[in-house]
Design a protein around this motif. Structure first.
Motif, mmCIF file in Angstrom:
data_model
loop_
_atom_site.group_PDB
_atom_site.id
_atom_site.type_symbol
_atom_site.label_atom_id
_atom_site.label_comp_id
_atom_site.label_asym_id
_atom_site.label_seq_id
_atom_site.Cartn_x
_atom_site.Cartn_y
_atom_site.Cartn_z
ATOM 1 N N PRO A 100 5.967 -23.779 -16.192
ATOM 2 C CA PRO A 100 6.166 -25.228 -16.284
ATOM 3 C C PRO A 100 5.000 -25.963 -15.636
ATOM 4 C CG PRO A 100 7.478 -24.330 -14.495
ATOM 5 C CD PRO A 100 6.837 -23.150 -15.177
ATOM 6 N N ARG A 102 5.149 -28.319 -13.400
ATOM 7 C CA ARG A 102 5.505 -28.550 -11.991
ATOM 8 C C ARG A 102 5.236 -29.986 -11.548
ATOM 9 N NH1 ARG A 102 5.357 -22.950 -9.467
ATOM 10 N NH2 ARG A 102 4.460 -21.601 -11.067
ATOM 11 N N CYS A 107 10.542 -31.272 -14.021
ATOM 12 C CA CYS A 107 10.194 -30.284 -12.991
ATOM 13 C C CYS A 107 10.565 -30.792 -11.604
ATOM 14 C CB CYS A 107 8.708 -29.944 -13.050
ATOM 15 S SG CYS A 107 8.217 -28.930 -14.469
ATOM 16 N N SER A 112 13.050 -27.406 -14.289
ATOM 17 C CA SER A 112 11.756 -26.933 -14.796
ATOM 18 C C SER A 112 11.886 -26.229 -16.137
ATOM 19 C CB SER A 112 11.103 -25.998 -13.779
ATOM 20 O OG SER A 112 11.941 -24.891 -13.482
ATOM 21 N N CYS A 115 10.943 -28.525 -18.919
ATOM 22 C CA CYS A 115 9.620 -29.144 -18.852
ATOM 23 C C CYS A 115 9.047 -29.332 -20.252
ATOM 24 C CB CYS A 115 8.684 -28.258 -18.022
ATOM 25 S SG CYS A 115 6.956 -28.791 -18.046
#
Length: 347
Positions: A100, A102, A107, A112, A115
């Motif tokens: 992902p 992040r 996220c 996540s 995502c």
């Protein structure tokens, strides 16, 4: 980058177009900052791999360029990139195939798996793991004990689907669970809900051999969707998990869910289907889906090493990397549960 001796090229099994696989020689990738380079051991064959191979697409995810399939993967770290501890070289690992971003809202909210910028092995345009070497974020490479086989380590990925389904369905001790579909994912869900404490696990499937086998993977009862329809209709389960994607199974399962229970959709079938809105509303049933998983590898490793789940027993066929195409067709055998491609056999 710190490493052991690594060749400059590797074997890769490449999907060129629907129904056409070719073995190629490709450069070995290099571990970047925060990454590890993994020599692939075993790779499980997933239904999504089969779908890409046979149809060239899953929904709006379309294969438009040569693609390496495979995302259920284990192996050994042979090199680390900048910022990764050098003592990880030589570590046996199972890889979470998700990368992902992040940084996005999903996220940061702890979702996540949703995502929108996800990079996922073997999902176009990102290559998968039917090859000798792959890179992965170091924190997505989970160390496994020597007691765990490469095959079990690879199958932590489909087990993760089962664990996430059990989580989404809020399965707890003493619960009754109904599962539609006794294939590989149905078997993973059955093992996962049993590990969560479910005591009555009912699985439905049309195939006799699958119904006979599913009781080895946590099910307490196996029923025929048509022949046993009255028994199924009389159920009022705490959680229903659909692993079939079949509209009749989904509707039957919703009807068999108690008030306040949960319905979890894992199987992907029709893009749209009618649902009994009034029944869902008046029983206050929670209806949700499953898309991948979040942080399930530590739990999966614990369950496998403790004997709470049995992943090696799922494997019914093994193929070398040169026979990926045969592995992708293994599901045509009704006795097949899980095919595994052994890329680099354990020493």
């Amino acid at each position: 980058m710190t490493s052991t001796t690594i060749p400059s090229t590797m074997r890769a099994s490449v999907l060129l177009e629907a129904g056409r696989i070719e073995m190629q020689e490709r450069p070995v990738p290099t571990a970047g900052p925060g990454e590890v380079l993994v020599r692939v051991g075993s790779v499980g064959v997933c239904g999504s791999d089969v779908h890409y191979y046979k149809h060239g697409r899953i929904g709006d995810m379309v294969v438009t360029a040569p693609l390496v399939l495979g995302h259920e993967v284990s192996g050994t770290i042979v090199a680390v990139g900048p910022g990764v501890e050098e003592d990880r070289v030589g570590e046996r690992v199972a890889l979470d195939p998700q990368v992902p971003c992040r940084r996005c809202r999903q996220c940061k909210a702890g979702r996540s798996n949703l995502c929108p910028f996800m990079e996922f092995y073997a999902t176009p345009p990102f290559d998968g793991t039917f090859c000798d070497y792959v890179t992965a974020p170091a924190d997505q490479a989970f160390a496994v004990p020597d007691s765990m086989s490469d095959e079990s380590a690879a199958l932590l990925e489909p087990l993760s689907v089962g664990l996430w389904a059990a989580h989404k369905g809020n399965v707890g001790p003493g619960d009754q669970v109904l599962i539609a579909g006794a294939g590989p994912i149905g078997a993973m869900v059955a093992q996962a809900v049993r590990a969560c404490g479910a005591t009555d696990i009912v699985v439905t499937d049309f195939v006799d051999s699958r119904r006979e086998r599913i009781t080895s993977f946590g099910a307490t009862r196996a029923l025929h969707p048509v022949q046993d329809k009255d028994e199924i209709a009389a159920l009022r389960v705490d959680t229903f998990v659909d692993c079939s994607g079949a509209t009749p199974a989904v509707l039957s399962g919703i009807a068999s869910t108690r008030g306040g229970g949960a319905v979890v959709l894992v199987g992907l079938g029709a893009e749209e289907m009618p649902i009994p809105v009034q029944l869902i509303a008046t029983r206050e049933i929670t209806l949700t889906g499953v898309f991948r998983y979040i942080d399930t590898w530590p739990r999966g490793i614990e369950l496998e090493t403790s004997g709470a789940v049995h992943l090696d027993d799922m494997v019914t066929a093994r193929y070398p990397l040169e026979q990926v195409e045969e592995a992708l067709n293994a599901d045509s055998d009704p006795l097949s549960m899980k095919a595994v491609v052994v890329v680099n056999p354990a020493a």
